[in-house]
Write a protein that holds these residues in place. Structure first.
Motif, PDB file in Angstrom:
ATOM      1  N   ALA A  64       0.833  -1.205   0.000  1.00 25.59           N
ATOM      2  CA  ALA A  64       0.000   0.000   0.000  1.00 25.59           C
ATOM      3  C   ALA A  64       0.866   1.253   0.000  1.00 25.59           C
ATOM      4  O   ALA A  64       0.539   2.242  -0.670  1.00 25.59           O
ATOM      5  CB  ALA A  64      -0.933  -0.007   1.206  1.00 25.59           C
ATOM      6  N   PHE A  65       1.993   1.226   0.716  1.00 29.00           N
ATOM      7  CA  PHE A  65       2.895   2.375   0.706  1.00 29.00           C
ATOM      8  C   PHE A  65       3.519   2.567  -0.677  1.00 29.00           C
ATOM      9  O   PHE A  65       3.663   3.693  -1.152  1.00 29.00           O
ATOM     10  CB  PHE A  65       3.990   2.219   1.754  1.00 29.00           C
ATOM     11  N   LEU A  66       3.910   1.463  -1.322  1.00 27.08           N
ATOM     12  CA  LEU A  66       4.514   1.588  -2.653  1.00 27.08           C
ATOM     13  C   LEU A  66       3.528   2.144  -3.666  1.00 27.08           C
ATOM     14  O   LEU A  66       3.917   2.887  -4.570  1.00 27.08           O
ATOM     15  CB  LEU A  66       5.029   0.224  -3.124  1.00 27.08           C
ATOM     16  N   PHE A  67       2.264   1.801  -3.549  1.00 23.82           N
ATOM     17  CA  PHE A  67       1.256   2.285  -4.492  1.00 23.82           C
ATOM     18  C   PHE A  67       0.732   3.670  -4.125  1.00 23.82           C
ATOM     19  O   PHE A  67       0.049   4.293  -4.923  1.00 23.82           O
ATOM     20  CB  PHE A  67       0.085   1.312  -4.583  1.00 23.82           C
ATOM     21  N   SER A  68       1.031   4.139  -2.928  1.00 25.24           N
ATOM     22  CA  SER A  68       0.557   5.455  -2.504  1.00 25.24           C
ATOM     23  C   SER A  68       1.329   6.542  -3.255  1.00 25.24           C
ATOM     24  O   SER A  68       2.331   6.262  -3.912  1.00 25.24           O
ATOM     25  CB  SER A  68       0.756   5.610  -0.991  1.00 25.24           C
ATOM     26  N   PRO A  69       0.895   7.794  -3.145  1.00 28.71           N
ATOM     27  CA  PRO A  69       1.618   8.881  -3.839  1.00 28.71           C
ATOM     28  C   PRO A  69       3.061   9.077  -3.362  1.00 28.71           C
ATOM     29  O   PRO A  69       3.818   9.794  -3.995  1.00 28.71           O
ATOM     30  CB  PRO A  69       0.781  10.116  -3.513  1.00 28.71           C
ATOM     31  N   PHE A  70       3.451   8.433  -2.268  1.00 28.42           N
ATOM     32  CA  PHE A  70       4.826   8.572  -1.784  1.00 28.42           C
ATOM     33  C   PHE A  70       5.736   7.453  -2.265  1.00 28.42           C
ATOM     34  O   PHE A  70       6.916   7.456  -1.985  1.00 28.42           O
ATOM     35  CB  PHE A  70       4.845   8.588  -0.252  1.00 28.42           C
ATOM     36  N   GLY A  71       5.215   6.503  -3.020  1.00 28.79           N
ATOM     37  CA  GLY A  71       5.995   5.367  -3.481  1.00 28.79           C
ATOM     38  C   GLY A  71       6.375   5.485  -4.943  1.00 28.79           C
ATOM     39  O   GLY A  71       7.189   6.323  -5.353  1.00 28.79           O
ATOM     40  N   LEU A  72       5.780   4.646  -5.759  1.00 35.26           N
ATOM     41  CA  LEU A  72       6.105   4.597  -7.187  1.00 35.26           C
ATOM     42  C   LEU A  72       5.789   5.881  -7.946  1.00 35.26           C
ATOM     43  O   LEU A  72       6.585   6.291  -8.805  1.00 35.26           O
ATOM     44  CB  LEU A  72       5.391   3.410  -7.832  1.00 35.26           C
ATOM     45  N   PRO A  73       4.673   6.570  -7.678  1.00 34.79           N
ATOM     46  CA  PRO A  73       4.448   7.838  -8.387  1.00 34.79           C
ATOM     47  C   PRO A  73       5.522   8.889  -8.100  1.00 34.79           C
ATOM     48  O   PRO A  73       5.865   9.689  -8.967  1.00 34.79           O
ATOM     49  CB  PRO A  73       3.082   8.300  -7.892  1.00 34.79           C
ATOM     50  N   LYS A  74       6.075   8.872  -6.895  1.00 35.77           N
ATOM     51  CA  LYS A  74       7.144   9.828  -6.574  1.00 35.77           C
ATOM     52  C   LYS A  74       8.395   9.524  -7.406  1.00 35.77           C
ATOM     53  O   LYS A  74       9.098  10.434  -7.842  1.00 35.77           O
ATOM     54  CB  LYS A  74       7.483   9.755  -5.089  1.00 35.77           C
ATOM     55  N   LEU A  75       8.644   8.251  -7.660  1.00 36.80           N
ATOM     56  CA  LEU A  75       9.752   7.863  -8.524  1.00 36.80           C
ATOM     57  C   LEU A  75       9.511   8.348  -9.951  1.00 36.80           C
ATOM     58  O   LEU A  75      10.437   8.815 -10.624  1.00 36.80           O
ATOM     59  CB  LEU A  75       9.928   6.343  -8.502  1.00 36.80           C
ATOM     60  N   GLY A  76       8.269   8.278 -10.405  1.00 35.27           N
ATOM     61  CA  GLY A  76       7.922   8.787 -11.727  1.00 35.27           C
ATOM     62  C   GLY A  76       8.132  10.286 -11.836  1.00 35.27           C
ATOM     63  O   GLY A  76       8.609  10.785 -12.862  1.00 35.27           O
ATOM     64  N   VAL A  77       7.771  11.015 -10.804  1.00 38.48           N
ATOM     65  CA  VAL A  77       7.984  12.469 -10.786  1.00 38.48           C
ATOM     66  C   VAL A  77       9.477  12.778 -10.856  1.00 38.48           C
ATOM     67  O   VAL A  77       9.908  13.698 -11.566  1.00 38.48           O
ATOM     68  CB  VAL A  77       7.351  13.087  -9.521  1.00 38.48           C
ATOM     69  N   TYR A  78      10.280  11.987 -10.154  1.00 38.42           N
ATOM     70  CA  TYR A  78      11.727  12.191 -10.169  1.00 38.42           C
ATOM     71  C   TYR A  78      12.295  11.963 -11.575  1.00 38.42           C
ATOM     72  O   TYR A  78      13.115  12.738 -12.058  1.00 38.42           O
ATOM     73  CB  TYR A  78      12.393  11.253  -9.156  1.00 38.42           C
ATOM     74  N   ILE A  79      11.839  10.909 -12.239  1.00 38.55           N
ATOM     75  CA  ILE A  79      12.330  10.605 -13.585  1.00 38.55           C
ATOM     76  C   ILE A  79      11.907  11.683 -14.578  1.00 38.55           C
ATOM     77  O   ILE A  79      12.698  12.120 -15.426  1.00 38.55           O
ATOM     78  CB  ILE A  79      11.850   9.207 -14.023  1.00 38.55           C
TER      79      ILE A  79
END
Length: 93
Positions: A64-79
């Motif tokens: 649930a943490f990985l799918f939250s806005p602080f997990g994978l989407p944050k990695l997408g924003v970084y990329i």
């Protein structure tokens, strides 16, 4: 000499700009979808507390943490930010 490099890098800038716009659109859609999935997985984790299965609780909270806005989407924003920096660097040449 500088204008020759600009002419050569123009297609790269164009492709990068289109890629950034497309990835930003996809990221906004996936963030909304992953937020719903994260909420459902969190609820399943809370329900597992009452079942007494500790392993499922920890696994579901991590997912649930990985799918939250602080997990994978944050990695997408970084990329996307790195791609924008690269595009800006190419434009400044």
């Amino acid at each position: 000499m500088r204008w020759i490099i600009r002419i050569i890098l123009f297609p790269v800038r164009l492709v990068l700009s289109l890629l950034i716009a497309f990835l930003t659109f996809i990221l906004s859609l996936s963030t909304a979808l992953l937020g719903v999935v994260s909420t459902l997985i969190f609820i399943i984790g809370l329900a597992s507390i009452f079942q007494g299965d500790k392993q499922v609780v920890f696994e579901s909270l991590i997912i649930a943490f990985l799918f939250s806005p602080f997990g994978l989407p944050k990695l997408g924003v970084y990329i996307i930010g790195l791609l924008e920096l690269l595009n800006y660097t190419i434009k400044s040449i």
